[in-house]
Scaffold this motif. Structure first.
Motif, short mmCIF file in Angstrom:
data_model
loop_
_atom_site.label_atom_id
_atom_site.label_comp_id
_atom_site.label_asym_id
_atom_site.label_seq_id
_atom_site.Cartn_x
_atom_site.Cartn_y
_atom_site.Cartn_z
N ILE A 160 54.23 39.99 118.43
CA ILE A 160 55.57 39.84 119.03
C ILE A 160 56.38 38.84 118.23
O ILE A 160 57.55 39.09 117.89
N ASN A 161 55.80 37.70 117.88
CA ASN A 161 56.51 36.69 117.09
C ASN A 161 56.89 37.22 115.71
O ASN A 161 57.99 36.96 115.22
N LYS A 162 55.99 37.99 115.11
CA LYS A 162 56.26 38.58 113.80
C LYS A 162 57.42 39.56 113.88
O LYS A 162 58.33 39.55 113.06
N ASN A 163 57.41 40.42 114.90
CA ASN A 163 58.50 41.38 115.09
C ASN A 163 59.82 40.69 115.40
O ASN A 163 60.87 41.09 114.90
N ILE A 200 66.75 40.34 109.89
CA ILE A 200 67.68 41.45 109.67
C ILE A 200 69.06 41.08 110.21
O ILE A 200 70.07 41.23 109.53
N PHE A 201 69.12 40.61 111.43
CA PHE A 201 70.37 40.26 112.10
C PHE A 201 71.17 39.26 111.27
O PHE A 201 72.37 39.42 111.05
N ASP A 202 70.49 38.23 110.77
CA ASP A 202 71.19 37.20 110.02
C ASP A 202 71.45 37.57 108.56
O ASP A 202 72.21 36.89 107.88
N GLN A 255 75.87 40.93 106.18
CA GLN A 255 76.96 40.16 105.59
C GLN A 255 78.26 40.25 106.39
O GLN A 255 79.13 39.39 106.26
N ASP A 256 78.41 41.29 107.17
CA ASP A 256 79.56 41.39 108.06
C ASP A 256 79.21 40.68 109.35
O ASP A 256 78.06 40.36 109.62
N GLY A 257 80.21 40.41 110.19
CA GLY A 257 79.97 39.69 111.43
C GLY A 257 79.37 40.56 112.51
O GLY A 257 79.72 41.74 112.64
N VAL A 258 78.46 39.97 113.27
CA VAL A 258 77.88 40.65 114.43
C VAL A 258 77.90 39.65 115.58
O VAL A 258 77.46 38.51 115.44
N HIS A 285 75.03 34.79 111.13
CA HIS A 285 75.55 33.71 110.28
C HIS A 285 76.99 33.94 109.83
O HIS A 285 77.76 32.98 109.68
N ALA A 286 77.36 35.20 109.59
CA ALA A 286 78.74 35.48 109.16
C ALA A 286 79.75 35.02 110.21
O ALA A 286 80.76 34.39 109.88
N MET A 287 79.48 35.31 111.47
CA MET A 287 80.39 34.87 112.54
C MET A 287 80.43 33.35 112.62
O MET A 287 81.50 32.76 112.83
N GLU A 288 79.30 32.70 112.45
CA GLU A 288 79.27 31.24 112.47
C GLU A 288 80.10 30.66 111.33
O GLU A 288 80.79 29.66 111.51
N ARG A 289 80.06 31.30 110.15
CA ARG A 289 80.88 30.84 109.02
C ARG A 289 82.37 31.02 109.31
O ARG A 289 83.16 30.12 109.10
#
Length: 163
Positions: free
Chosen positions: A14-17, A24-26, A29-32, A46-50
């Motif tokens: 579970i931790n590995k997944n 993948i999420f971070d 390069q586009d915002g999510v 990270h894109a949204m945080e930037r």
């Protein structure tokens, strides 16, 4: 004594997944941005945080407050539409700085999050692409085409006058 090897292996898997999905999420390069049914931000990449570092932390805030400095939802909001009708939605929205000044443009796609067990709409995923540079290039091209059309009209007009 009880053998917990099976539980440990499941926890490790579970931790590995979870790490894999977070990576993948971070890496996108586009915002999510993930919103709940009340338009509260529950996760961003990270894109949204930037892009919205001036509004940090984003999680726990209403999207319209964090992203647009508003107290109420935006007039044309793809996510509000998705939450209302359960369908994907799209619009071009302004990119604002910390003072609320428009400094660019985003394509914003909003997709419904559906609970697979209950089939209930639980929130939305916002996929955001910065199109500022694209719009600037398009505006420049339109200006150049207009200049060329004027030049052509002048050139053709002279040609006819010479005959």
């Amino acid at each position: 004594m009880r053998d917990v090897t099976g539980h440990k292996l499941k926890d490790e898997e579970i931790n590995k997944n979870e790490k894999f999905l977070n990576d993948i999420f971070d890496s996108i390069q586009d915002g999510v941005s993930v919103l709940d049914k009340d338009m509260t931000i529950i996760r961003v990449n990270h894109a949204m945080e930037r892009w919205y570092s001036h509004a940090m932390p984003l999680i726990g805030k209403k999207c319209y407050t964090a992203y647009h400095g508003r107290k109420t939802p935006c007039d044309v909001c793809p996510s509000a539409e998705t939450l209302q009708d359960g369908k994907s939605s799209y619009n071009v929205i302004p990119k604002r700085d910390s003072d609320g000044k428009i400094i660019g443009w985003f394509d914003l796609y909003s997709f419904p999050i559906i609970d697979t067990a209950t089939h209930e709409l639980t929130g939305v995923i916002e996929y955001v692409r910065d199109i500022t540079e694209k719009r600037e290039v398009e505006a420049s091209l339109k200006e150049r085409v207009s200049e060329l059309e004027k030049f052509y009209e002048i050139a053709v007009g002279r040609e006819f006058k010479m005959k």
